[in-house]
Each structure stands twice: as structure tokens, then as C-alpha cells.
Design a protein around this motif. Structure first.
Motif, PDB file in Angstrom:
ATOM      1  N   UNK A  24      27.297  46.463  30.660  1.00 37.42           N
ATOM      2  CA  UNK A  24      28.646  47.010  30.549  1.00 37.42           C
ATOM      3  C   UNK A  24      28.885  47.936  31.732  1.00 37.42           C
ATOM      4  N   UNK A  25      29.998  47.721  32.430  1.00 39.20           N
ATOM      5  CA  UNK A  25      30.356  48.572  33.560  1.00 39.20           C
ATOM      6  C   UNK A  25      31.355  49.617  33.097  1.00 39.20           C
ATOM      7  N   UNK A  26      31.138  50.858  33.509  1.00 41.58           N
ATOM      8  CA  UNK A  26      31.984  51.960  33.068  1.00 41.58           C
ATOM      9  C   UNK A  26      32.554  52.706  34.267  1.00 41.58           C
ATOM     10  N   UNK A  63      30.248  53.997  19.134  1.00 45.08           N
ATOM     11  CA  UNK A  63      30.287  52.559  19.390  1.00 45.08           C
ATOM     12  C   UNK A  63      28.878  51.962  19.367  1.00 45.08           C
ATOM     13  N   UNK A  64      27.903  52.703  19.934  1.00 44.79           N
ATOM     14  CA  UNK A  64      26.525  52.231  19.900  1.00 44.79           C
ATOM     15  C   UNK A  64      25.967  52.236  18.468  1.00 44.79           C
ATOM     16  N   UNK A  99      35.972  50.472  30.352  1.00 44.41           N
ATOM     17  CA  UNK A  99      34.690  49.816  30.094  1.00 44.41           C
ATOM     18  C   UNK A  99      34.913  48.312  30.121  1.00 44.41           C
ATOM     19  N   UNK A 100      33.947  47.583  30.646  1.00 44.38           N
ATOM     20  CA  UNK A 100      34.132  46.142  30.804  1.00 44.38           C
ATOM     21  C   UNK A 100      32.817  45.397  30.658  1.00 44.38           C
ATOM     22  N   UNK A 128      26.337  43.896  23.298  1.00 44.21           N
ATOM     23  CA  UNK A 128      27.170  44.464  24.358  1.00 44.21           C
ATOM     24  C   UNK A 128      28.652  44.304  24.018  1.00 44.21           C
ATOM     25  N   UNK A 129      29.014  43.132  23.505  1.00 47.84           N
ATOM     26  CA  UNK A 129      30.411  42.880  23.130  1.00 47.84           C
ATOM     27  C   UNK A 129      30.816  43.760  21.948  1.00 47.84           C
ATOM     28  N   UNK A 130      29.893  43.978  21.013  1.00 49.72           N
ATOM     29  CA  UNK A 130      30.197  44.846  19.873  1.00 49.72           C
ATOM     30  C   UNK A 130      30.521  46.266  20.326  1.00 49.72           C
ATOM     31  N   UNK A 131      29.807  46.725  21.345  1.00 48.63           N
ATOM     32  CA  UNK A 131      30.053  48.076  21.848  1.00 48.63           C
ATOM     33  C   UNK A 131      31.471  48.202  22.399  1.00 48.63           C
ATOM     34  N   UNK A 132      31.877  47.250  23.248  1.00 51.68           N
ATOM     35  CA  UNK A 132      33.225  47.377  23.830  1.00 51.68           C
ATOM     36  C   UNK A 132      34.321  47.119  22.798  1.00 51.68           C
ATOM     37  N   UNK A 133      33.988  46.427  21.725  1.00 53.50           N
ATOM     38  CA  UNK A 133      34.956  46.227  20.647  1.00 53.50           C
ATOM     39  C   UNK A 133      35.093  47.472  19.773  1.00 53.50           C
TER      40      UNK A 133
END
Length: 373
Positions: free
Chosen positions: A350-352, A369-370, A332-333, A309-314
Motif C-alpha cells: 500500500x502506497x501512502x 483499519x489494520x 492511500x492506494x 491489503x485490500x481490506x485495509x484500504x476498504x
């Protein structure tokens, strides 16, 4: 009138002096009285009222179809005013995934003054089992933040009123364009005006709208004026300006969110998508019944846990990694990371907040990102 017309006209007042089409910003903190001490325009002091705040409250009230509205400096200030209006010892029933800012407010500021239980309100049949002799308030949040749970406003309100319990609904995720809780029986609706009302991530504000101008509402009004947690004239001016485009902005948010939710639901690296407009949502049929549109917010769980999940937002390039919602830009958070340690939010969620960029660009950004995980 239709919402588009109300949004443009209900908050405007032609200036009598200049005949300006748009109401000017009135920065004065005090107002001249007549010789007999009266206030013919109704304004005395900036904390008590202001022309810009009056117009903001007027347009929000009209959009919601309420009897009156009160504006505040933030959504939390609006919520706190509700809690302050209750007698000490009052018992509150609130959602188990209540917005963490108000959840924390109850625990930190009202513990020992008010009683409260946090329960799953998606199952209305269980509500009566939590009602106590001193229960005075039912707090509903639907769609909920951040898991987009849908609670049956009409049914919950009916049960509450049968037990002489007041009902407040946090409608921030929906806005009055997507849902009208007063029409479903709620006594008061709460908003963080920072979100869709402001719409551009540059104003902080809150609002309450009441179905009845009764004694409880007058108490709330007194707290607003005596406590002074009110928005500045310039903030009110810009909120009124932003609301003029609210109905059209919400159409774009809803359109983009629905398409993005459908894309994510089919992605092999996504475990689950929470969006009330998807038939897979547990309360989809209820959402269709009580919502006018499904909103611009969604959350999704990433397969592989917290690390992925963190990799996606990064890895996103277009989505902004930031708190808040309702702006024209997509946010995104990693929600659990900003909530208290006892959060019920899954750590792979992840909230969008889906913005108004072109949907193809948003999908392409999430897709790449995914692909990084």
C-alpha cells in the motif's frame, strides 16, 4: 536567500499598471508588438510564453538552484520532452521500478525509436555493465515510486558523465525542499508539479530544471514551445501561489510521514515499511547523506497478502483511496492494481501520501483499519 523566502518572492512580479502586490492572471493568447515589430516585454504568443508561466519557471528554477526551468502541462509531458529531445537510436538506462507512467510511455510511444533497459540503480557498481556505445541518457528516480528505493545520484552521475551520458533525475517524491539533484551532479531535474508544488490535488503540471543553458536545453525549450504541451495561465498562477507555502507544507508532510512510518514498523500486522528515514531502510545511510529531509511518501506491505491489503484500504475512514500524492489530504492506494500487468510492485503493498492532518488522527485511522484484518 533561504527556501522559504525564495518560494514567496521569486515567483512574484508587481504589476506595472495597477501596482498589485500579487501578479494578475494574464489570459491573453497574443501580445501587441511595437511599431517596428519588436516585442519589448518578450511575449509573442501564449504557446511560446506567458507572464504567469515565466514567473512559475522563475521560482522553480530558483528553488532548485538551476540555470533555467521549463513548465509543462503534466509531469508526463515533461518526461516525454526529454525523450523527444534524444536522437533516434539513443539508448536509455532507467530504473527497474521507474514510475509506471513514464515506463509505459517509453514502451508504447518510443519502442523502435529509442532503446532502453530497466535496471536496479540502487547498485551503482553495476551501471557500467549496462552502458552501450549508443547510451545517451541515464534516468534516475529517487526516492522511487512506489518502493522508495534510494539511488546514489552523485556516484551514478559521475559514472555517466565519464561515459558522456546525460543524467535526468525524477525528484517528484522529494521536491526541492528535500533533495537537490543538480547539486549532486544531475544535468536536469524533472517534476510532476501536480504533486507537492500544487499541493492541493487541484492542478496538473510538470517542470524541468537544467544545470546548464546549453544546446540540449535549447532543444528541449524548442520542443516545449513547438509541441505546445504547456500549462494554462491560470494553472501557472495557482502553482505559483501554492509554491509560496511549499517549504512549510513539506515540513508537515515529513514530520507526519516519519511518525506514521515508525508506528507501522512496530505494528504486528505490517510485514515491511519503506521509508528512507527509517534506520531499517536498505539505503538509510545514503538517504541521510544526499537528502535534506526524508519526504512525505511511504509504502508498507501488509501481512497476509493481497486480500488483507485490500481490506485495509476498504476500512480506512480518514485516508482517501485515490491515486496521486503530495496534497494536504492523506491518500492511500493499492498500487499494483493500477499498474501494468508486468509491475514489479508487490501485491500486498500500500502506497501512502501522508498529508497534513493531525498525526494522532492518521495513526488512529490506520490502526483501526489494520485491526479489521
Amino acid at each position: 536567500m533561504h527556501k522559504e523566502t525564495i518560494a514567496i518572492h521569486a515567483g512574484n512580479h508587481t504589476d506595472e499598471g495597477s501596482h498589485a502586490v500579487i501578479q494578475p492572471i494574464v489570459m491573453s493568447t497574443t501580445f501587441v508588438r511595437d511599431d517596428d515589430g519588436s516585442t519589448p516585454k518578450g511575449f509573442i504568443y501564449g504557446r511560446a510564453d506567458n507572464p504567469n508561466r515565466a514567473q512559475l519557471e522563475k521560482v522553480i528554477c530558483a528553488l532548485e538552484g538551476g540555470a533555467d526551468a521549463a513548465a509543462f502541462s503534466s509531469g508526463n509531458a515533461a518526461g516525454m520532452t526529454i525523450f523527444q529531445s534524444l536522437k533516434p537510436g539513443t539508448h536509455i538506462i532507467a530504473p527497474d521500478d521507474m514510475y509506471h507512467g513514464l515506463n509505459s510511455q517509453l514502451k508504447a510511444m518510443f519502442n523502435g525509436i529509442l532503446e532502453f533497459d530497466f535496471v536496479d540503480l540502487t547498485d551503482a557498481s553495476k551501471l557500467e555493465s549496462y552502458i552501450k556505445p549508443n547510451t545517451g541518457l541515464l534516468w534516475i528516480e529517487t526516492p522511487s515510486n512506489p518502493q522508495l528505493k534510494i539511488s546514489d545520484i552523485k556516484r551514478l552521475t559521475r559514472i555517466a558523465h565519464e561515459n558522456n551520458i546525460k543524467v535526468v533525475c525524477d525528484n517528484t517524491f522529494a521536491s526541492p525542499i528535500c533533495q537537490l539533484p543538480l547539486s549532486l551532479g544531475a544535468d536536469i531535474v524533472m517534476y510532476s508539479a501536480t504533486k507537492y508544488f500544487g499541493g492541493h490535488s487541484d492542478i496538473t503540471g510538470g517542470a524541468l530544471v537544467t544545470a546548464k543553458n546549453d544546446g540540449w536545453w535549447q532543444n528541449i525549450r524548442n520542443i516545449q514551445q513547438l509541441g505546445g504541451a504547456v500549462p494554462a495561465p491560470m494553472d501557472c498562477y495557482f502553482l505559483v501561489r501554492s509554491i509560496k507555502t511549499l517549504p512549510y507544507r513539506m515540513r508537515g508532510h515529513v514530520h507526519n510521514a516519519h511518525l506514521l512510518a515508525e508506528f507501522l514498523e512496530q505494528h504486528p500486522k505490517v510485514e515491511n515499511v519503506m521509508y528512507p528515514g527509517l534506520p531499517s531502510h536498505p539505503q538509510y545511510e545514503l538517504a541521510k547523506e544526499q537528502m535534506l529531509a526524508f519526504g512525505g511518501m511511504l509504502s508498507f506491505n501488509v501481512k497476509g497478502g493481497t486480500e488483507n491489503a485490500i481490506k485495509v484500504i476498504q476500512s480506512v475512514r480518514l485516508f482517501t483511496r485515490a491515486t496521486s500524492l503530495g496534497g494536504v489530504e492523506s491518500l492511500i492506494e493499492h498500487r499494483a492494481a493500477v499498474e501494468p500487468p508486468d509491475t514489479k510492485t508487490p501485491w500486498n503493498l500500500l502506497r501512502v501520501s501522508v498529508g497534513l492532518e493531525h498525526i494522532d488522527d492518521l495513526i488512529a485511522d490506520i490502526s483501526q483499519a489494520l485491526d479489521e484484518i
